[in-house]
Structures are given as structure tokens and as C-alpha cells.
Write an enzyme that holds these catalytic residues in place. Sequence first.
Site, mmCIF file in Angstrom:
data_model
loop_
_atom_site.group_PDB
_atom_site.id
_atom_site.type_symbol
_atom_site.label_atom_id
_atom_site.label_comp_id
_atom_site.label_asym_id
_atom_site.label_seq_id
_atom_site.Cartn_x
_atom_site.Cartn_y
_atom_site.Cartn_z
ATOM 1 N N GLY A 112 -2.410 -10.150 -7.309
ATOM 2 C CA GLY A 112 -3.769 -9.803 -6.920
ATOM 3 C C GLY A 112 -4.481 -9.029 -7.999
ATOM 4 O O GLY A 112 -3.881 -8.621 -8.995
ATOM 5 N N THR A 114 0.498 -5.056 -1.355
ATOM 6 C CA THR A 114 -0.347 -5.531 -2.452
ATOM 7 C C THR A 114 -1.805 -5.180 -2.161
ATOM 8 O O THR A 114 -2.532 -4.693 -3.035
ATOM 9 C CB THR A 114 -0.199 -7.045 -2.649
ATOM 10 N N HIS A 147 -2.418 -1.390 -2.558
ATOM 11 C CA HIS A 147 -2.546 -1.053 -3.980
ATOM 12 C C HIS A 147 -3.929 -1.462 -4.507
ATOM 13 O O HIS A 147 -4.623 -0.665 -5.144
ATOM 14 C CB HIS A 147 -1.443 -1.781 -4.749
ATOM 15 N N GLU A 148 -4.318 -2.700 -4.233
ATOM 16 C CA GLU A 148 -5.569 -3.201 -4.799
ATOM 17 C C GLU A 148 -6.796 -2.541 -4.180
ATOM 18 O O GLU A 148 -7.777 -2.258 -4.876
ATOM 19 C CB GLU A 148 -5.642 -4.717 -4.628
ATOM 20 N N HIS A 171 -7.465 0.587 -5.893
ATOM 21 C CA HIS A 171 -8.296 0.412 -7.093
ATOM 22 C C HIS A 171 -9.766 0.277 -6.703
ATOM 23 O O HIS A 171 -10.641 0.847 -7.355
ATOM 24 C CB HIS A 171 -7.871 -0.845 -7.845
ATOM 25 N N ASP A 194 -3.995 9.167 -14.735
ATOM 26 C CA ASP A 194 -4.655 8.512 -13.604
ATOM 27 C C ASP A 194 -5.801 9.369 -13.077
ATOM 28 O O ASP A 194 -6.383 9.063 -12.039
ATOM 29 C CB ASP A 194 -3.654 8.208 -12.498
ATOM 30 N N VAL A 224 -5.705 12.233 -11.690
ATOM 31 C CA VAL A 224 -5.356 12.925 -10.450
ATOM 32 C C VAL A 224 -4.423 14.079 -10.798
ATOM 33 O O VAL A 224 -3.434 13.898 -11.506
ATOM 34 C CB VAL A 224 -4.671 11.972 -9.450
ATOM 35 N N THR A 261 -0.329 14.129 -9.231
ATOM 36 C CA THR A 261 0.656 13.086 -9.493
ATOM 37 C C THR A 261 1.359 13.420 -10.807
ATOM 38 O O THR A 261 0.707 13.753 -11.787
ATOM 39 C CB THR A 261 0.008 11.697 -9.580
ATOM 40 N N ASP A 306 7.322 -3.661 -1.970
ATOM 41 C CA ASP A 306 6.542 -3.214 -0.818
ATOM 42 C C ASP A 306 7.283 -2.186 0.035
ATOM 43 O O ASP A 306 6.692 -1.200 0.497
ATOM 44 C CB ASP A 306 6.179 -4.412 0.062
#
Length: 439
Positions: free
Chosen positions: A212, A253, A256-257, A260, A279, A281, A284, A321
Site C-alpha cells: 500500500g 497495513t 500504518h498507511e 501517514h 519521525d 516525535v 519514540t 501485522d
Amino acid sequence: MKKTYLSALVLLGSAGSLMAQGVANRVAPSVKDDVTPVILRRSCAAQDVLQAQLAADPGLARRMDAIEAQTQRFVAARAAAQLRGGNTPGGSTGGTTALLSGTVTIPVVVHVVYNTAAENISDGQIQSQIDVLNEDFQKLNADRSNPYPYSGLAAAAPVRFTLASVVRKASKTRSWSTNDAVKNSKRGGDDAWDATKYLNLWSCNLGNGLLGYAQFPGGAPATDGVVMLYSAFGSRAKWPTGTYSSPYDLGRTATHEVGHWMNLRHIWGDDGGACTGSDQVGDTPNQGGENYGCPAAGKSSCTNASTGGDMFMNYMDYTDDRCMFMFSKGQADRMTAVFDAGGARSSFATASGALRQTATASTISVFPNPGREAVSLTLPANADAARYSVRVYDMSGHEMRQARYDGQGQLQTEALPKGLYYISISDGANTSRQRFEKE
């Protein structure tokens, strides 16, 4: 982990994609486009997509810089407010800035673009994906209780996904690439719905081992959304009769996408393992690169061993996953920022009634609530009722035009079906949004 902020062009263009999941050397050679793909490894494969977007749209880098600046202001203002023990401001512009209150409803349109029967995934498989998104982003996923070093940092985002529509489009195209043709009806795909009102998800047969890819805030509206391999769409655990590619069969998936799409970067900063990427952040850990499969507890890189090692269970890593199950508090703040006043996706919050103004929230109300035929507005002293614009939205963000405001402080609600609504009341400068129940 957050480091010094660079411009979006440098941070994104030089690092390649922060959006897509693909697999290089990752599809079994005997697999063809017309059968369920066998994906051996999750990986990034959208560098060319991002470079093409930046090259085709000279203003993209500037827009992404502005979005990042707004995000950093929001995060800083939120941290300051939490230290004071007060409300969480948005905007950070001082005065009567907007507050993000309540949950942002995100209507989802799923475009099923198919060439074979297997690619025409069922409504049940689609709904299972919506369910996974709600669980993962709201920290309601069952595997959140797995023991791991960063469990105290796990956080929810104030969003709720609702399935608005499923559009099915038969196509002669057997396999799609990252050129966004699947988002264009003239090229055999299906056009996006209004990106200010809907999250567009495309399910199709992505070629070259892709899982993806997503578009960050700031990109062109016509291509805004997420594209996913049909067999990585949805959850086998929730809808076993679907078409899936293991081990990417639990709906992560999309998690995650969509991360974004809500302005999250890959957790390792896309620096090729140099331990210098970011990232953006703060909570993290610095990480040397992406993780695959299901790493052993305590797996570490760079200098993060003393803090708990890699946060490989984060949705923005590349693990299987079943081995990713959290967003951090910092990531939740970053996602919230895009919906705040001035944020790149604030239209979703406005439609949801999740944005309100501090100047008017305490002085405007509706009664009776719950109500039936009509409700009255309680306006500030000496206010001219005719100056106010009053609109009613359902919980999915659709305007209910059968509700009529008479310009004299009365809102006719008799024609509304029973249920919950948001009433938006604006004088052109400030807006109040009230939750309302029609009996």
C-alpha cells in the site's frame, strides 16, 4: 524520535517515501497478478512516487513545511497546557484559539477496483477493516495488553471511522503501480470523493509486491487517500472468509498507511540505518532502521537499549501485522494536530463538531436538549439573532438541511429523524458547536 526539523523537501525527498509499504525481492516468483499475491516481506517502495509529486508540484514542499510548523506549534502548546493542568489549546496563536473537543468522525469511501472475482472483496471484509481502524486508533485493540517495554506510552487518537460508501469498479487493468492511475476513472480506476470530507481508500491488485501507499497532508486533493493491496485489506480474524495474504491479514497495513495520511512518519526516520533520521516525535526511541517479522523482546539499535530497545511494536514500523499494536502519545498528538484549527485536515473536525471557540462555547447553548419540534438558542446579551448562521450535522458529518433556522433564535428540528446531531452556531467570527439529541 524527534531531532532538529528539516524542510519537508529535504526530510521527505532525500529519504524517499514516508508513505508506502512495498516489498522488494518479496513476491514468490511463481505468483502472477491474477491470483492472490504471496508477500514475503513488508518494505518501503514509494520513493519514486514522492519524488514525482515534489517534481510535479513545486508548492508541495512549502505546504508541507507550513503543515509541519503548525504541527510543532500545536504539540508545544499542548505540552504547555498539560503542564499547567488546563485545557489543550489548538492553533497556539494566543487569545481565543480553537479547542479540539470530542471525537473527529472520519467518513470513509472505499473504492474497490477489480479485475478478477477475488479482487472484488466483500462488504464483510471491508467492514472488518473499518473495525480494525477504530480499534487501533482508539487503543481498543485486544493485543494492546501484550507485555512490552513501551506500554506506558501507548495512546489513542481522537478519531472515529465510519463507512460512508463502497464504490465498486470493474477494470481491464490487471495490476496497478504507484502512479495513482487507480485514483483516476479515465485511466481505469475510480475518482476520489471530496478529500475535505472523506478519507478515500482504494482496494486493488497492486503489482511489484506492494502492500500500500498513502498521501501525506498537503498533496493534491484528487490523489488524496490510501491505496492498498486487496489481500491486505481487512482482517482475517474478524472476517475469515475474505481474501488475504498472510502475515499481512489483520488490517494493520491500513493502520500504518492511515497513520501517514494523518501525518505520521516511519518510526526510524528513513535514514537508511544511520541513526540520524527523525519521525518528528519526541517519545519514540532513536532506531537504526525498519524491523521485519516479529523481533525478539529487547531488540535494540543505535543507543536505545537502555530505554527499552526498538519500538518495533509501533504501527509505523514494518513488522508483521500480529506484532504491531500501538501508537505513542507523541504520535497521537501529532495526528490530533492535523484536525485542529489551521490543521491540514481541520475540515473533518469542523464537520464533526469537534472544533469550538473558547469565546463562545460558554455563552451559546440550545434548549430544550433533548428536543423535538424546535429548540431555542441562548445567545450573548444584546446579540442580533439574525447575524447567526445555524447548521445541523449528523454524527457522520453530513449536513441535515431539513433543520431550518428562522433568524430569530429558533431552530426547527421537527423534520429531523430521531438521533444525535451537532448544531453549529456562528456569527462569522466565532463558532460554537453543541451536541443535540432529537427525541
